[in-house]
Motif scaffolding. Sequence first.
Motif, PDB file in Angstrom:
ATOM      1  N   PHE A 131       0.828  -1.197   0.000  1.00 23.50           N
ATOM      2  CA  PHE A 131       0.000   0.000   0.000  1.00 23.50           C
ATOM      3  C   PHE A 131       0.873   1.261   0.000  1.00 23.50           C
ATOM      4  CE2 PHE A 131      -3.239   2.838   2.035  1.00 23.50           C
ATOM      5  CZ  PHE A 131      -4.090   2.827   0.943  1.00 23.50           C
ATOM      6  N   SER A 132       1.973   1.197   0.767  1.00 18.65           N
ATOM      7  CA  SER A 132       2.846   2.374   0.872  1.00 18.65           C
ATOM      8  C   SER A 132       3.488   2.674  -0.472  1.00 18.65           C
ATOM      9  CB  SER A 132       3.936   2.133   1.926  1.00 18.65           C
ATOM     10  OG  SER A 132       3.338   1.859   3.169  1.00 18.65           O
ATOM     11  N   GLU A 133       3.845   1.624  -1.189  1.00 18.88           N
ATOM     12  CA  GLU A 133       4.436   1.776  -2.519  1.00 18.88           C
ATOM     13  C   GLU A 133       3.448   2.527  -3.424  1.00 18.88           C
ATOM     14  OE1 GLU A 133       7.455   0.763  -3.398  1.00 18.88           O
ATOM     15  OE2 GLU A 133       7.166   1.474  -5.461  1.00 18.88           O
ATOM     16  N   ALA A 134       2.186   2.132  -3.365  1.00 17.54           N
ATOM     17  CA  ALA A 134       1.185   2.729  -4.249  1.00 17.54           C
ATOM     18  C   ALA A 134       0.880   4.185  -3.871  1.00 17.54           C
ATOM     19  CB  ALA A 134      -0.095   1.899  -4.208  1.00 17.54           C
ATOM     20  N   CYS A 135       0.836   4.482  -2.583  1.00 16.89           N
ATOM     21  CA  CYS A 135       0.383   5.830  -2.214  1.00 16.89           C
ATOM     22  C   CYS A 135       1.538   6.779  -1.929  1.00 16.89           C
ATOM     23  CB  CYS A 135      -0.590   5.776  -1.041  1.00 16.89           C
ATOM     24  SG  CYS A 135       0.175   5.391   0.519  1.00 16.89           S
ATOM     25  N   GLY A 136       2.766   6.300  -2.063  1.00 18.76           N
ATOM     26  CA  GLY A 136       3.916   7.197  -1.927  1.00 18.76           C
ATOM     27  C   GLY A 136       4.306   7.482  -0.489  1.00 18.76           C
ATOM     28  N   ALA A 137       3.915   6.597   0.435  1.00 17.18           N
ATOM     29  CA  ALA A 137       4.347   6.781   1.835  1.00 17.18           C
ATOM     30  C   ALA A 137       5.624   5.972   2.037  1.00 17.18           C
ATOM     31  CB  ALA A 137       3.262   6.299   2.793  1.00 17.18           C
ATOM     32  N   GLU A 138       6.632   6.611   2.613  1.00 17.44           N
ATOM     33  CA  GLU A 138       7.907   5.916   2.757  1.00 17.44           C
ATOM     34  C   GLU A 138       7.974   5.160   4.090  1.00 17.44           C
ATOM     35  OE1 GLU A 138      12.428   7.031   1.815  1.00 17.44           O
ATOM     36  OE2 GLU A 138      11.545   8.148   3.470  1.00 17.44           O
ATOM     37  N   ILE A 139       8.379   3.886   3.995  1.00 15.71           N
ATOM     38  CA  ILE A 139       8.687   3.161   5.235  1.00 15.71           C
ATOM     39  C   ILE A 139      10.203   3.285   5.401  1.00 15.71           C
ATOM     40  CG2 ILE A 139       8.541   0.978   6.482  1.00 15.71           C
ATOM     41  CD1 ILE A 139       6.386   0.086   4.526  1.00 15.71           C
ATOM     42  N   PRO A 140      10.666   4.031   6.407  1.00 20.53           N
ATOM     43  CA  PRO A 140      12.114   4.213   6.548  1.00 20.53           C
ATOM     44  C   PRO A 140      12.839   2.873   6.650  1.00 20.53           C
ATOM     45  CG  PRO A 140      10.924   5.693   8.005  1.00 20.53           C
ATOM     46  CD  PRO A 140       9.907   4.750   7.432  1.00 20.53           C
ATOM     47  N   ARG A 141      14.066   2.864   6.136  1.00 17.64           N
ATOM     48  CA  ARG A 141      14.844   1.623   6.033  1.00 17.64           C
ATOM     49  C   ARG A 141      14.950   0.877   7.368  1.00 17.64           C
ATOM     50  NH1 ARG A 141      19.233  -0.838   3.296  1.00 17.64           N
ATOM     51  NH2 ARG A 141      20.818  -1.515   4.749  1.00 17.64           N
ATOM     52  N   TRP A 142      15.195   1.633   8.454  1.00 23.23           N
ATOM     53  CA  TRP A 142      15.393   0.957   9.745  1.00 23.23           C
ATOM     54  C   TRP A 142      14.098   0.270  10.206  1.00 23.23           C
ATOM     55  CZ3 TRP A 142      12.896   2.432  14.359  1.00 23.23           C
ATOM     56  CH2 TRP A 142      12.191   3.644  14.317  1.00 23.23           C
ATOM     57  N   ILE A 143      12.954   0.834   9.838  1.00 19.41           N
ATOM     58  CA  ILE A 143      11.676   0.201  10.208  1.00 19.41           C
ATOM     59  C   ILE A 143      11.437  -1.011   9.298  1.00 19.41           C
ATOM     60  CG2 ILE A 143       9.178   0.515  10.322  1.00 19.41           C
ATOM     61  CD1 ILE A 143       9.634   3.440  11.016  1.00 19.41           C
ATOM     62  N   ARG A 144      11.690  -0.803   8.004  1.00 19.98           N
ATOM     63  CA  ARG A 144      11.473  -1.879   7.025  1.00 19.98           C
ATOM     64  C   ARG A 144      12.328  -3.100   7.360  1.00 19.98           C
ATOM     65  NH1 ARG A 144      13.894  -1.975   2.234  1.00 19.98           N
ATOM     66  NH2 ARG A 144      14.534   0.196   2.412  1.00 19.98           N
ATOM     67  N   LYS A 145      13.596  -2.853   7.645  1.00 23.39           N
ATOM     68  CA  LYS A 145      14.522  -3.962   7.933  1.00 23.39           C
ATOM     69  C   LYS A 145      14.055  -4.766   9.142  1.00 23.39           C
ATOM     70  CE  LYS A 145      17.715  -3.851   4.852  1.00 23.39           C
ATOM     71  NZ  LYS A 145      17.789  -5.019   3.962  1.00 23.39           N
ATOM     72  N   GLN A 146      13.613  -4.034  10.151  1.00 22.76           N
ATOM     73  CA  GLN A 146      13.162  -4.706  11.371  1.00 22.76           C
ATOM     74  C   GLN A 146      11.886  -5.518  11.097  1.00 22.76           C
ATOM     75  OE1 GLN A 146      14.902  -4.969  13.890  1.00 22.76           O
ATOM     76  NE2 GLN A 146      14.032  -4.259  15.798  1.00 22.76           N
ATOM     77  N   LEU A 147      10.960  -4.914  10.361  1.00 22.35           N
ATOM     78  CA  LEU A 147       9.703  -5.618  10.063  1.00 22.35           C
ATOM     79  C   LEU A 147       9.973  -6.847   9.203  1.00 22.35           C
ATOM     80  CD1 LEU A 147       7.333  -2.567   9.381  1.00 22.35           C
ATOM     81  CD2 LEU A 147       7.306  -4.076  11.373  1.00 22.35           C
ATOM     82  N   GLU A 148      10.889  -6.703   8.231  1.00 25.98           N
ATOM     83  CA  GLU A 148      11.231  -7.849   7.372  1.00 25.98           C
ATOM     84  C   GLU A 148      11.827  -8.980   8.210  1.00 25.98           C
ATOM     85  OE1 GLU A 148      12.133  -5.411   3.225  1.00 25.98           O
ATOM     86  OE2 GLU A 148      13.795  -6.100   4.459  1.00 25.98           O
ATOM     87  N   ALA A 149      12.626  -8.604   9.185  1.00 29.79           N
ATOM     88  CA  ALA A 149      13.298  -9.620   9.998  1.00 29.79           C
ATOM     89  C   ALA A 149      12.292 -10.429  10.832  1.00 29.79           C
ATOM     90  CB  ALA A 149      14.327  -8.961  10.911  1.00 29.79           C
ATOM     91  N   TYR A 150      11.165  -9.817  11.152  1.00 31.98           N
ATOM     92  CA  TYR A 150      10.164 -10.552  11.947  1.00 31.98           C
ATOM     93  C   TYR A 150       9.405 -11.582  11.110  1.00 31.98           C
ATOM     94  CZ  TYR A 150      10.799  -7.175  15.737  1.00 31.98           C
ATOM     95  OH  TYR A 150      11.319  -6.411  16.739  1.00 31.98           O
ATOM     96  N   ALA A 151       9.534 -11.484   9.780  1.00 30.72           N
ATOM     97  CA  ALA A 151       8.851 -12.411   8.854  1.00 30.72           C
ATOM     98  C   ALA A 151       7.380 -12.562   9.252  1.00 30.72           C
ATOM     99  CB  ALA A 151       9.582 -13.742   8.815  1.00 30.72           C
TER     100      ALA A 151
END
Length: 282
Positions: free
Chosen positions: A211-231
């Motif tokens: 959704f963020s990709e489509a609406c142009g909202a940025e998920i900062p890298r440090w948040i994204r990395k952490q969320l990805e790590a939680y799988a």
Amino acid sequence: MTTIQPSVSFEFFPTKTEAGHEKLLNTARQLTDYAPEFFSCTYGAGGSTRDRTYNTVLQLSNETRIPTAPHLSCVGDSKAELRALLEQYRSAGINRIVALRGDLPSGMGLSSGELRYANELVSFIREETGDHFHIEVAAYPETHPQARNFEADLANFVRKIKAGANGAITQYFFNADSYFYFIERARKLGVEVPVIPGIMPITNYSSLARFSEACGAEIPRWIRKQLEAYADDVKSIQAFGEEVVTTMCERLLAGGAPALHFYTLNQAEPSLAIWNNLGFKS
Ligand code: FAD
């Protein structure tokens, strides 16, 4: 912890199923205890949810007695359709509205409809209904994805306010500085109305990323990395998300944000968890 309790509002989307609608109503009943300033309900551009949005708005408003604002988008709807809908809302006693351009489903283009941009819709609502509606418009601290650049988008935002909007709600973001910068720049251009940050609780990484990709909202890298790590560890995603968004809300309120508007996705708990963490109760 912030001491003065700001006002809060909650957004829903109209559902397709009976069960979904029941869930939405239960969520709204729960949120009513928090004395929100208003509820709002989204609208499918081109009128795809016209009746469902209308029925949901009236039901929420009648059952909860909380002022409920329909979203209304102009692309894909004719002036006659918009006029009829505004009249229906006005005669039903609805007096707030969120005025948007909307995004038509891909393939339909952007040319259908007689009004092209949200500023034209705001002017149209004022021409047709005078001061009856309290109008909110959308704001994009991180810039609307189709905008040429930040400056052009800001100028378009100012045009919407000058057309007669009473306030704005932002697209969600996870970077408080983008909000503060946007506000500072808008104020310098004479915008005095409240600009309420739109808050998206983090509950699920893959749908948030899409959704963020489509609406142009940025998920900062440090948040994204952490969320990805939680799988697929949903509990950890939610705990981390709650902490990150609560901290951002604390900063927003301490920095002068006038209120918070939660994108509930029809669930009460994620928004309430943040609200309670901020030290606010019902
Ligand atoms: P506009 O303000 O018209 O801006 C759209 C783009 O055109 C921007 O890039 C802007 O810079 C540019 N622009 C604006 N005016 C002009 C002009 N006069 N000339 C040239 N360029 C211009 N979508 C839905 O379909 N239904 C909903 O219920 C809904 N609710 C939303 C609620 C909120 C709080 C937010 C933030 C968004 C919502 N959206 C909704 C999404 C919104 O419709 C999209 O982001 C859409 O792409 C832009 O709508 P807008 O009203 O911001 O458009």
